[in-house]
Design an enzyme around this catalytic site. Structure first.
Site, PDB file in Angstrom:
ATOM      1  N   LYS A   6       0.865  -1.175   0.000  1.00  0.00           N
ATOM      2  CA  LYS A   6       0.000   0.000   0.000  1.00  0.00           C
ATOM      3  C   LYS A   6       0.904   1.227   0.000  1.00  0.00           C
ATOM      4  O   LYS A   6       1.977   1.211   0.613  1.00  0.00           O
ATOM      5  CB  LYS A   6      -0.869  -0.002   1.269  1.00  0.00           C
ATOM      6  CG  LYS A   6      -1.733   1.243   1.456  1.00  0.00           C
ATOM      7  CD  LYS A   6      -2.853   1.325   0.442  1.00  0.00           C
ATOM      8  CE  LYS A   6      -3.549   2.681   0.444  1.00  0.00           C
ATOM      9  NZ  LYS A   6      -4.545   2.796  -0.656  1.00  0.00           N
TER      10      LYS A   6
ATOM     11  N   GLY B 296      -8.352   7.337  -0.472  1.00  0.00           N
ATOM     12  CA  GLY B 296      -7.650   8.513   0.042  1.00  0.00           C
ATOM     13  C   GLY B 296      -6.346   8.173   0.747  1.00  0.00           C
ATOM     14  O   GLY B 296      -5.958   8.825   1.721  1.00  0.00           O
ATOM     15  N   LEU B 297      -5.670   7.136   0.245  1.00  0.00           N
ATOM     16  CA  LEU B 297      -4.336   6.768   0.745  1.00  0.00           C
ATOM     17  C   LEU B 297      -4.276   6.507   2.247  1.00  0.00           C
ATOM     18  O   LEU B 297      -3.286   6.848   2.904  1.00  0.00           O
ATOM     19  CB  LEU B 297      -3.290   7.841   0.383  1.00  0.00           C
ATOM     20  CG  LEU B 297      -2.846   7.932  -1.079  1.00  0.00           C
ATOM     21  CD1 LEU B 297      -1.619   8.840  -1.177  1.00  0.00           C
ATOM     22  CD2 LEU B 297      -2.513   6.570  -1.670  1.00  0.00           C
TER      23      LEU B 297
ATOM     24  N   CYS C   5      -1.947   9.091  -7.704  1.00  0.00           N
ATOM     25  CA  CYS C   5      -3.176   8.797  -6.974  1.00  0.00           C
ATOM     26  C   CYS C   5      -4.216   9.886  -7.219  1.00  0.00           C
ATOM     27  O   CYS C   5      -3.965  11.060  -6.978  1.00  0.00           O
ATOM     28  CB  CYS C   5      -2.932   8.672  -5.472  1.00  0.00           C
ATOM     29  SG  CYS C   5      -4.466   8.246  -4.603  1.00  0.00           S
TER      30      CYS C   5
ATOM     31  N   LYS D 112       5.199   5.065 -10.922  1.00  0.00           N
ATOM     32  CA  LYS D 112       3.852   4.674 -11.354  1.00  0.00           C
ATOM     33  C   LYS D 112       3.109   5.860 -11.964  1.00  0.00           C
ATOM     34  O   LYS D 112       3.016   6.924 -11.358  1.00  0.00           O
ATOM     35  CB  LYS D 112       3.061   4.122 -10.170  1.00  0.00           C
ATOM     36  CG  LYS D 112       1.720   3.549 -10.581  1.00  0.00           C
ATOM     37  CD  LYS D 112       1.153   2.696  -9.477  1.00  0.00           C
ATOM     38  CE  LYS D 112      -0.183   2.112  -9.856  1.00  0.00           C
ATOM     39  NZ  LYS D 112      -0.735   1.338  -8.742  1.00  0.00           N
TER      40      LYS D 112
ATOM     41  N   ASN E  77      -2.148   3.549 -13.052  1.00  0.00           N
ATOM     42  CA  ASN E  77      -2.972   3.747 -11.871  1.00  0.00           C
ATOM     43  C   ASN E  77      -4.426   3.812 -12.352  1.00  0.00           C
ATOM     44  O   ASN E  77      -4.708   3.607 -13.534  1.00  0.00           O
ATOM     45  CB  ASN E  77      -2.558   5.022 -11.132  1.00  0.00           C
ATOM     46  CG  ASN E  77      -2.834   4.911  -9.633  1.00  0.00           C
ATOM     47  OD1 ASN E  77      -3.915   4.463  -9.231  1.00  0.00           O
ATOM     48  ND2 ASN E  77      -1.879   5.306  -8.813  1.00  0.00           N
TER      49      ASN E  77
ATOM     50  N   GLY F  91      -3.676  -3.275 -14.591  1.00  0.00           N
ATOM     51  CA  GLY F  91      -4.999  -2.762 -14.917  1.00  0.00           C
ATOM     52  C   GLY F  91      -5.895  -3.871 -15.439  1.00  0.00           C
ATOM     53  O   GLY F  91      -5.709  -4.361 -16.546  1.00  0.00           O
TER      54      GLY F  91
END
Ligand SMILES: Cc1cc2nc3c(=O)[nH]c(=O)nc-3n(C[C@H](O)[C@H](O)[C@H](O)COP(=O)(O)OP(=O)(O)OC[C@H]3O[C@@H](n4cnc5c(N)ncnc54)[C@H](O)[C@@H]3O)c2cc1C
Ligand SMILES: Cc1cc2nc3c(=O)[nH]c(=O)nc-3n(C[C@H](O)[C@H](O)[C@H](O)COP(=O)(O)O)c2cc1C
Ligand code: FES
Lengths: 310, 266
Positions: free
Chosen positions: A49, A76-77, A134, A171, A198, A249
């Site tokens: 994560k 939201g991380l 993100c 990323k 992402n 993906g």
């Protein structure tokens, strides 16, 4: 007739991984949550994560909404923060012989390097993946991730802070007109690989209340629905750079994974499909050789489409 | 985490128990016994359902598991028409059970709405059959056709039944919260457990706060993984300094441990 089993190993920068199947950031926790049914050891690696300097609580509800063939998320991380990861998670991953890629997000350009310096004091990780993509946070994330100049700068700072024997992945977001330009910037900055993609920006609408379902309106779309989009972005990226491309993906089966090698990926990550099938990546590692042999390939590299260069 | 399993469950029986509601009995090899309050993630095995769905466990015997399914959308609709021999991927048992001694030793009042009856029914039967305590059980449904009567009669002391519409002699008209208020007056000091629609649980929480009765809630939240991984199902801790996962740290919580805003009781 003796059959040589396919060579699954993949080298990314200074690190050689046993096989090219990884779990995607944010979809398999810290690699420790499924050790009873799917140990991380046999995988090519685990991407953690995304970690930030301080712990983050993440966004308010709703955080995920299922779509017919995909998932919208606005987590939201939420994460435990780099220190708790180093103290509580990394030693256990090491004990499990997991190959670990640590996903990192900084609040500003310098913080990525600061996070790497913190990490560099500890053993037990193979590389980092800079999350420059993100969509679910107010600052950072996409702000950096859509600008090639900032991508190159952040990548260069990170590379300078990274121990020489570790791998640096960047990323990228698909939510730009040219992902190839972003990839070139990362390559220029010294990335060993770029990870594509992402989540894709998506909105769900509450018609009755005439508003978007998520408080931030836009969320990240993932899962089987985005497989063709991810393949297109990997194809574009593989044509733009000469460093390895890590494809992610919509992967839900071994054949989905192999499709990424055809369009130029050197490794893949399994994401959303791990939620309903947490052992999916492990099963794909088991199926990989047999499926390659069926396809008459001695390594995943042989799947690469000849027209890719064109 | 110890003792959960991931594998294919085979449907042994599908029994209708109320309108749009069935009990599926499934054969599954689980490494451990499930306990009341725990749930399983069950995949409906159709391609337009990406995620598995959480279902509370209604009962668990050796190699067999019962879940109760009320049709709420496409996944549950498919599952409700499953036939013996059909297979579904099942991950469980998951989450925490009701295990607070204060609740288990009684006196206690259980307040269930809709499918929220599943964990509380199992718990009540278990406590009563072992002679540990006999909870006062209150169940609310919309109409008599919504009551899974065949299931509810398995609890010998019986459920006090409330419907909003169409009451008959054996049913009371109104909301379970009225039943709860009455029961709390009759048994001061009782501990309360509740599971059901969130507005109902919030009304229960308001009454319990007023009566100073300790309350345990079994929460429902959209889930991605069921295993504490995706962070989809979180609710803030009481102090607000961390997020609690409904799937792993719950679904059963002491209401004092989380931010579960009490609604005005009606
Ligand atoms: C801990 C827990 C225990 C549950 N126990 C039971 C039970 O014993 N019996 C029963 O009939 N139902 C139970 N539910 C509710 C059940 O999970 C939903 O009815 C089911 O997920 C609906 O899926 P669907 O495909 O029919 O609906 P859809 O609307 O097609 O579902 C779309 C998505 O939303 C999710 N979703 C929809 N409604 C709910 C809900 N109420 N709660 C959580 N997620 C939801 C689905 O899982 C799916 O991901 C429980 C829920 C939770 C969280
Ligand atoms: C719930 C959820 C959380 C995610 N969290 C992160 C994250 O923290 N960092 C990151 O780089 N990507 C994150 N992602 C994106 C995935 O790693 C992946 O790039 C994306 O979901 C596409 O792959 P998939 O379709 O296989 O899921 C997340 C995705 C989901 C669904
Ligand atoms: S459902 Fe994934 S963390 Fe709870």
């Amino acid at each position: 007739m003796s059959q040589v089993s396919p060579d699954l190993s993949v080298q990314i920068g200074p690190v050689t991984f046993e096989n090219p199947i990884f779990t995607a950031s944010g979809t398999w926790g810290y690699g420790l949550e499924y050790t009873d049914i799917a140990p991380p050891g046999p995988l090519g690696g685990v991407v953690t994560k995304t970690l930030t300097m301080e712990p983050r609580l993440g966004n308010t509800q709703p955080r995920v909404r299922e779509q017919p063939h995909g998932l919208l998320n606005s987590i939201g991380l939420e994460n435990v923060g780099i220190n708790a990861f180093l103290g509580e998670k990394l030693p256990r991953l090491r004990f499990l012989n997991a190959s670990v890629i640590v996903s990192l997000a900084g609040r500003d350009e310098d913080e990525f390097a600061t996070l790497i310096q913190r990490l560099a004091q500890f053993p037990g990780w193979a590389g980092v993946e800079l999350n420059l993509s993100c969509p679910n946070v107010a600052r950072g994330g996409l702000d950096f991730g859509q600008d090639p100049v900032r991508i190159e700068r952040i990548t260069a700072l990170a590379r300078a802070a990274l121990p020489a024997d570790r791998s640096l992945w960047v990323k990228l977001t698909p939510n730009v007109s040219s992902i190839g330009d972003l990839a070139k910037a990362a390559e220029q900055g010294g990335a060993h690989a770029v990870t594509c993609i992402n989540t894709v920006l998506g909105v769900e609408v509450n018609l009755q209340e005439r508003r978007p379902v998520f408080p931030r309106a836009v969320a990240g779309y993932s899962g089987p629905a985005i497989l063709p989009i991810a393949l297109a972005k990997v194809l574009e990226t593989a044509r733009a750079v000469s460093i390895p491309v890590v494809g992610v993906g919509g992967i839900g089966s071994i054949d989905d994974a192999l499709a990424f090698f055809v369009v130029g990926a050197s490794a893949v990550q399994v994401g959303t499909s791990l939620f309903p099938e947490p052992d999916l990546a492990n099963r794909m590692v088991e199926q990989f050789s047999a499926r390659l042999t069926e396809l008459g390939a001695a390594s995943p590299r042989e799947l690469r489409w000849e027209g890719l260069a064109g | 985490m110890p003792g959960r399993g991931l594998g294919m469950a085979r449907v042994l029986a599908n029994t209708g128990v109320a309108r749009d509601t069935v009990v599926l009995t499934m054969a599954i090899d689980l490494p451990t016994q499930a306990r009341p309050g725990q749930f399983a993630m069950v995949h409906p095995m159709r391609t337009d359902c990406l995620l598995a769905r959480p279902f509370s466990i209604l009962d668990h015997r050796d190699g067999e598991l019962d879940i109760l399914i009320k049709v709420a959308g496409k996944g549950s609709a498919s599952m409700a028409v499953a036939r013996p021999g059909d297979e579904m991927r099942l991950f469980g048992p998951l989450g925490q059970s009701f295990d607070a001694p204060r609740l288990l030793d009684g006196p206690s009042i259980f307040v269930a709405g809709g499918v929220g009856v599943v964990p509380l029914h199992w718990l009540a039967r278990d406590l009563h059959s072992r002679g540990r305590s006999t909870p006062h059980c209150i169940f609310g449904g919309r109409t008599p056709a919504d009551l899974p009567t065949a299931v509810l009669t398995q609890y010998e002391p019986g459920w006090e039944l409330w419907v909003e519409d169409g009451a008959t002699e054996s049913l009371e008209t109104g909301r379970v919260t009225h039943g709860l208020q009455r029961a709390l007056e009759a048994t001061p000091g009782a501990a309360v457990a509740t599971c059901g629609p969130t507005p109902m649980m919030k009304a229960v929480a308001a009454i319990c706060e007023e009566a100073d009765a300790p309350l345990w809630v079994c929460l429902e939240e959209q889930m991605g993984c069921g295993a504490g991984v995706c962070r989809a199902c979180v609710i803030p801790s009481a102090s607000g300094d961390r997020m609690c996962t409904v799937c792993k740290e719950g679904p059963v919580f002491a209401v004092s441990d989380i931010q579960f805003g009490a609604a005005v009781a009606s």
